[in-house]
Write a protein that holds these residues in place. Structure first.
Motif, PDB file in Angstrom:
ATOM      1  N   VAL A 141       0.838  -1.202   0.000  1.00  0.00           N
ATOM      2  CA  VAL A 141       0.000   0.000   0.000  1.00  0.00           C
ATOM      3  C   VAL A 141       0.871   1.250   0.000  1.00  0.00           C
ATOM      4  CG1 VAL A 141      -1.742   1.286   1.293  1.00  0.00           C
ATOM      5  CG2 VAL A 141      -1.903  -1.198   1.140  1.00  0.00           C
ATOM      6  N   ALA A 142       1.944   1.246   0.797  1.00  0.00           N
ATOM      7  CA  ALA A 142       2.837   2.403   0.879  1.00  0.00           C
ATOM      8  C   ALA A 142       3.496   2.682  -0.464  1.00  0.00           C
ATOM      9  CB  ALA A 142       3.898   2.174   1.948  1.00  0.00           C
ATOM     10  N   LEU A 143       3.887   1.619  -1.180  1.00  0.00           N
ATOM     11  CA  LEU A 143       4.504   1.819  -2.492  1.00  0.00           C
ATOM     12  C   LEU A 143       3.518   2.498  -3.445  1.00  0.00           C
ATOM     13  CD1 LEU A 143       6.834  -0.667  -4.274  1.00  0.00           C
ATOM     14  CD2 LEU A 143       5.099   0.545  -5.586  1.00  0.00           C
ATOM     15  N   GLY A 144       2.263   2.080  -3.381  1.00  0.00           N
ATOM     16  CA  GLY A 144       1.253   2.743  -4.202  1.00  0.00           C
ATOM     17  C   GLY A 144       1.086   4.210  -3.832  1.00  0.00           C
ATOM     18  N   GLY A 184      12.704   3.551  -8.714  1.00  0.00           N
ATOM     19  CA  GLY A 184      12.139   4.211  -7.543  1.00  0.00           C
ATOM     20  C   GLY A 184      12.128   5.722  -7.684  1.00  0.00           C
ATOM     21  N   PHE A 185      13.175   6.268  -8.291  1.00  0.00           N
ATOM     22  CA  PHE A 185      13.203   7.715  -8.541  1.00  0.00           C
ATOM     23  C   PHE A 185      12.044   8.127  -9.443  1.00  0.00           C
ATOM     24  CE2 PHE A 185      14.441  11.142 -11.442  1.00  0.00           C
ATOM     25  CZ  PHE A 185      14.645  12.172 -10.546  1.00  0.00           C
ATOM     26  N   GLN A 186      11.788   7.336 -10.482  1.00  0.00           N
ATOM     27  CA  GLN A 186      10.670   7.635 -11.384  1.00  0.00           C
ATOM     28  C   GLN A 186       9.330   7.500 -10.655  1.00  0.00           C
ATOM     29  OE1 GLN A 186      11.129   6.120 -15.574  1.00  0.00           O
ATOM     30  NE2 GLN A 186      12.898   5.040 -14.703  1.00  0.00           N
ATOM     31  N   PHE A 187       9.233   6.506  -9.778  1.00  0.00           N
ATOM     32  CA  PHE A 187       8.015   6.358  -8.973  1.00  0.00           C
ATOM     33  C   PHE A 187       7.762   7.624  -8.155  1.00  0.00           C
ATOM     34  CE2 PHE A 187       8.076   1.422  -8.632  1.00  0.00           C
ATOM     35  CZ  PHE A 187       7.491   1.344  -9.876  1.00  0.00           C
ATOM     36  N   ARG A 188       8.786   8.077  -7.465  1.00  0.00           N
ATOM     37  CA  ARG A 188       8.627   9.252  -6.601  1.00  0.00           C
ATOM     38  C   ARG A 188       8.338  10.501  -7.410  1.00  0.00           C
ATOM     39  NH1 ARG A 188      13.319  10.361  -4.397  1.00  0.00           N
ATOM     40  NH2 ARG A 188      14.576   8.658  -5.230  1.00  0.00           N
ATOM     41  N   ALA A 189       8.955  10.612  -8.582  1.00  0.00           N
ATOM     42  CA  ALA A 189       8.696  11.772  -9.436  1.00  0.00           C
ATOM     43  C   ALA A 189       7.248  11.795  -9.895  1.00  0.00           C
ATOM     44  CB  ALA A 189       9.636  11.741 -10.649  1.00  0.00           C
ATOM     45  N   VAL A 190       6.722  10.644 -10.293  1.00  0.00           N
ATOM     46  CA  VAL A 190       5.318  10.567 -10.715  1.00  0.00           C
ATOM     47  C   VAL A 190       4.394  10.860  -9.547  1.00  0.00           C
ATOM     48  CG1 VAL A 190       3.527   9.010 -11.570  1.00  0.00           C
ATOM     49  CG2 VAL A 190       5.799   8.974 -12.606  1.00  0.00           C
ATOM     50  N   GLY A 191       4.747  10.368  -8.357  1.00  0.00           N
ATOM     51  CA  GLY A 191       3.911  10.619  -7.186  1.00  0.00           C
ATOM     52  C   GLY A 191       3.865  12.074  -6.787  1.00  0.00           C
ATOM     53  N   LEU A 192       4.983  12.789  -6.956  1.00  0.00           N
ATOM     54  CA  LEU A 192       5.024  14.205  -6.590  1.00  0.00           C
ATOM     55  C   LEU A 192       4.312  15.078  -7.616  1.00  0.00           C
ATOM     56  CD1 LEU A 192       8.719  14.457  -5.333  1.00  0.00           C
ATOM     57  CD2 LEU A 192       6.640  14.571  -3.938  1.00  0.00           C
ATOM     58  N   ASN A 193       4.556  14.819  -8.898  1.00  0.00           N
ATOM     59  CA  ASN A 193       3.929  15.634  -9.943  1.00  0.00           C
ATOM     60  C   ASN A 193       3.960  14.852 -11.262  1.00  0.00           C
ATOM     61  OD1 ASN A 193       3.190  17.574 -11.903  1.00  0.00           O
ATOM     62  ND2 ASN A 193       3.970  19.231 -10.596  1.00  0.00           N
ATOM     63  N   PRO A 194       2.879  14.171 -11.610  1.00  0.00           N
ATOM     64  CA  PRO A 194       2.887  13.370 -12.845  1.00  0.00           C
ATOM     65  C   PRO A 194       3.087  14.217 -14.104  1.00  0.00           C
ATOM     66  CG  PRO A 194       0.679  13.474 -11.889  1.00  0.00           C
ATOM     67  CD  PRO A 194       1.606  14.043 -10.886  1.00  0.00           C
ATOM     68  N   TRP A 212      15.250  -0.151  -0.795  1.00  0.00           N
ATOM     69  CA  TRP A 212      16.215   0.001  -1.881  1.00  0.00           C
ATOM     70  C   TRP A 212      15.529   0.466  -3.157  1.00  0.00           C
ATOM     71  CZ3 TRP A 212      16.277  -2.490  -6.598  1.00  0.00           C
ATOM     72  CH2 TRP A 212      17.400  -2.257  -7.393  1.00  0.00           C
ATOM     73  N   LEU A 213      14.367  -0.098  -3.445  1.00  0.00           N
ATOM     74  CA  LEU A 213      13.652   0.263  -4.668  1.00  0.00           C
ATOM     75  C   LEU A 213      13.305   1.744  -4.695  1.00  0.00           C
ATOM     76  CD1 LEU A 213      12.115  -0.662  -7.288  1.00  0.00           C
ATOM     77  CD2 LEU A 213      10.119  -0.967  -5.812  1.00  0.00           C
ATOM     78  N   LEU A 214      12.772   2.250  -3.575  1.00  0.00           N
ATOM     79  CA  LEU A 214      12.307   3.632  -3.552  1.00  0.00           C
ATOM     80  C   LEU A 214      13.437   4.635  -3.353  1.00  0.00           C
ATOM     81  CD1 LEU A 214       9.035   3.255  -1.441  1.00  0.00           C
ATOM     82  CD2 LEU A 214       9.217   3.630  -3.907  1.00  0.00           C
ATOM     83  N   SER A 215      14.496   4.233  -2.680  1.00  0.00           N
ATOM     84  CA  SER A 215      15.539   5.191  -2.310  1.00  0.00           C
ATOM     85  C   SER A 215      16.803   5.114  -3.146  1.00  0.00           C
ATOM     86  CB  SER A 215      15.927   4.993  -0.830  1.00  0.00           C
ATOM     87  OG  SER A 215      14.816   5.131   0.010  1.00  0.00           O
ATOM     88  N   ARG A 216      17.066   3.952  -3.760  1.00  0.00           N
ATOM     89  CA  ARG A 216      18.353   3.764  -4.405  1.00  0.00           C
ATOM     90  C   ARG A 216      18.270   3.394  -5.885  1.00  0.00           C
ATOM     91  NH1 ARG A 216      19.401   6.055  -0.532  1.00  0.00           N
ATOM     92  NH2 ARG A 216      20.949   5.612   1.092  1.00  0.00           N
ATOM     93  N   SER A 217      17.117   3.049  -6.381  1.00  0.00           N
ATOM     94  CA  SER A 217      17.015   2.584  -7.766  1.00  0.00           C
ATOM     95  C   SER A 217      16.478   3.686  -8.678  1.00  0.00           C
ATOM     96  CB  SER A 217      16.114   1.353  -7.852  1.00  0.00           C
ATOM     97  OG  SER A 217      14.765   1.696  -7.615  1.00  0.00           O
TER      98      SER A 217
END
Length: 395
Positions: A101-104, A246-256, A238-243
Motif C-alpha cells: 500500500v505504501a509503495l502505491g 524508484g526515482f521515477q516512482f517518486r517523481a510521478v507521485g510528486l507531480n505526474p 532500496w527500490l524507492l531510495s536507491r534505484s
C-alpha cells in the motif's frame, strides 16, 4: 535540532499513538464495572473512584503488554517471550501488505485492493502448495513465487486499466476485491481449490514440503514469513531510495505532469507500481497459506489484513522502515487485545477503536500540533529569514 524534531512528520505518528492510547484509557475506565459502581458514591469516597480508574487502566495496558511483549508471570524467559513471537507473527502479513500500500502511495495511487490481491495469491500459490509434488525447499519456493505473481497480476490489472482507460484505482480495486472473493469462494466449493469429499468451502492442507519452517522451534508460532517481511522491507527501501525505477516512482507521485515533461512514461509507471504493490500484498496472502493457516484456507483468509494495511502504511508515513515498525505495533495490538479481553474483561473493540483513533489523529496533524503546542513546519526557517533580513537592513 529540537525544532527539526518537533516539526517533522515522525513526531506526529508517535503522538498520534499516544493520544489514541489516552483516549483508549478513558474508554476503558468508562466501561469498567468497578469504576461505574464507585462513581455512584464519588462525593463520599472519591478515592475509591480514582483507585478503580487506575486499576482498570493499568490492568488493561499491563495485560496488553504481557500479551504482546513479555509475560512476567511465566516461569522462564523462554516461556515469557512467547507473546513477542505471537506479535511478530501477527505483524508479518501487516508489514508485507503495508509495504504494498505504501509503495502505491508513493506513486500517487491508492491501492485498497489488498483483499483481492491476497486471495488471488493464496489461491494460486496455495494450489501449488497442496496439489503439486516437488522436493522440499523447491516446493516452497515455487509456491511462494506463484503466489507473488498472482498478486502482482491482479494488481497490475488495475494499473493497466488506469493507464489505458483512466479508470480510478479506488473504484477498480474495490470491484476487483468482490471479483476475487466470489471467484475464490466458487473455486473452494466447485473448482480446483475444493477439498475432495468435503462440502466445507476450505482448501486441502498445505503439504509439509511447502510449509514455512519454524524460526524458534515447534513451541513458538513464529515462522520464516517474518524473515521474508524483513527482506521485503529492505527491498522496498532500496527500490524507492536507491534505484532508478524508484526515482521515477517518486517523481510521478510528486507531480505526474512534470514527470511526463521530463520524459518519464507515467502510464508505464502506474502499471509497474501496481504490479509491485500487488506482489507485496500477494506475499502477505501466500504467507498466510504457507505459514499460518497450513491446514487449509477459506475465502475469509485476509481477516481484514488488506484494509489494516492501509492504516499501517499511513502510520508509517509510506516509508518502508516506518511501515515495518507500524506493522509490529499493530501486531502487538492484535496479540495483546485478546489478552486484555481474557485477563481484564476489556472488550476487544477497544483495541479497534484505538487503531481507528491513530488514523484519525494522523489525518489531522494540525489537531495534534495544537494539543501538544508544537511549532508549525517551517516556522523556524521563517523566523530565521526575518531576523537575517532585519540585520541586513540595519547594516
Amino acid at each position: 535540532m529540537f525544532r527539526e524534531i518537533t516539526t517533522g512528520s515522525a513526531i506526529i505518528s508517535v503522538l498520534a499513538v499516544v493520544l489514541a492510547l489516552v483516549v483508549g484509557a478513558v474508554m476503558i475506565a468508562f466501561t469498567n464495572k468497578d469504576v461505574q459502581a464507585s462513581a455512584g458514591y464519588f462525593f463520599s469516597r472519591p478515592g475509591d473512584l480514582l483507585a478503580a480508574i487506575w486499576n482498570a487502566v493499568s490492568g488493561a495496558y499491563s495485560a496488553l503488554f504481557q500479551g504482546s511483549i513479555y509475560n512476567f508471570r511465566r516461569p522462564s524467559f523462554a516461556a515469557g517471550i512467547k507473546p513477542l513471537t505471537e506479535t511478530l507473527t501477527f505483524a508479518t502479513p501487516l508489514i508485507m501488505a503495508g509495504l504494498g500500500v505504501a509503495l502505491g502511495f508513493r506513486v500517487g495511487m491508492f491501492n485498497i485492493g489488498g483483499r483481492g490481491q491476497m486471495l488471488i495469491a493464496a489461491a494460486l500459490g496455495g494450489w501449488v502448495g497442496f496439489a503439486v509434488d516437488l522436493p522440499a525447499g523447491l516446493h516452497l519456493i515455487v509456491a511462494l513465487v506463484v503466489g507473488i505473481l498472482g498478486g502482482a497480476l491482479w494488481g497490475g490489472l488495475v494499473g493497466v486499466l488506469k493507464a489505458r482507460t483512466g479508470a480510478h484505482e479506488v473504484i477498480t480495486t474495490i470491484m476487483l476485491n468482490y471479483v476475487a472473493f466470489y471467484l475464490v469462494s466458487y473455486l473452494l466449493r466447485e473448482g480446483f481449490l475444493k477439498t475432495p469429499g468435503s462440502n466445507n468451502p476450505k482448501s486441502p492442507a498445505t503439504k509439509v514440503t511447502a510449509v514455512f519452517p519454524d524460526l524458534l522451534g515447534p513451541n513458538y508460532i513464529l515462522h520464516f514469513g517474518f524473515i521474508l517481511a524483513i527482506l521485503a522491507t529492505i527491498f522496498t527501501w532500496w527500490l524507492l531510495s536507491r534505484s532508478n525505477l524508484g526515482f521515477q516512482f517518486r517523481a510521478v507521485g510528486l507531480n505526474p505532469n512534470a514527470a511526463r515533461v521530463a520524459g518519464i512514461s507515467v502510464k508505464r509507471m502506474y502499471v509497474y507500481a501496481m504490479m509491485l504493490s500487488g506482489g507485496l500484498i500477494g506475499l502477505a496472502g501466500i504467507n498466510q497459506v504457507l505459514g499460518t493457516t497450513t491446514s487449509g484456507f477459506g475465502a475469509g483468509l485476509d481477516s481484514g489484513i488488506g484494509f489494516d494495511a492501509i492504516t499501517v502504511a499511513l502510520l508509517g508515513r509510506s516509508k518502508p522502515w516506518g511501515v515495518f515498525w507500524a506493522g509490529i505495533l499493530f501486531g502487538a495490538f492484535k496479540a495483546g487485545g485478546f489478552s486484555m479481553q481474557a485477563a481484564e474483561g476489556v472488550p476487544i473493540d477497544i483495541v479497534l477503536v484505538v487503531q481507528s483513533l491513530i488514523v484519525l489523529f494522523i489525518a489531522a496533524p494540525p489537531l495534534v500540533r495544537a494539543i501538544f503546542r508544537l511549532p508549525e513546519p517551517g516556522a523556524g526557517r521563517r523566523t530565521t529569514q526575518v531576523n537575517v533580513t532585519q540585520e541586513v537592513a540595519a547594516k
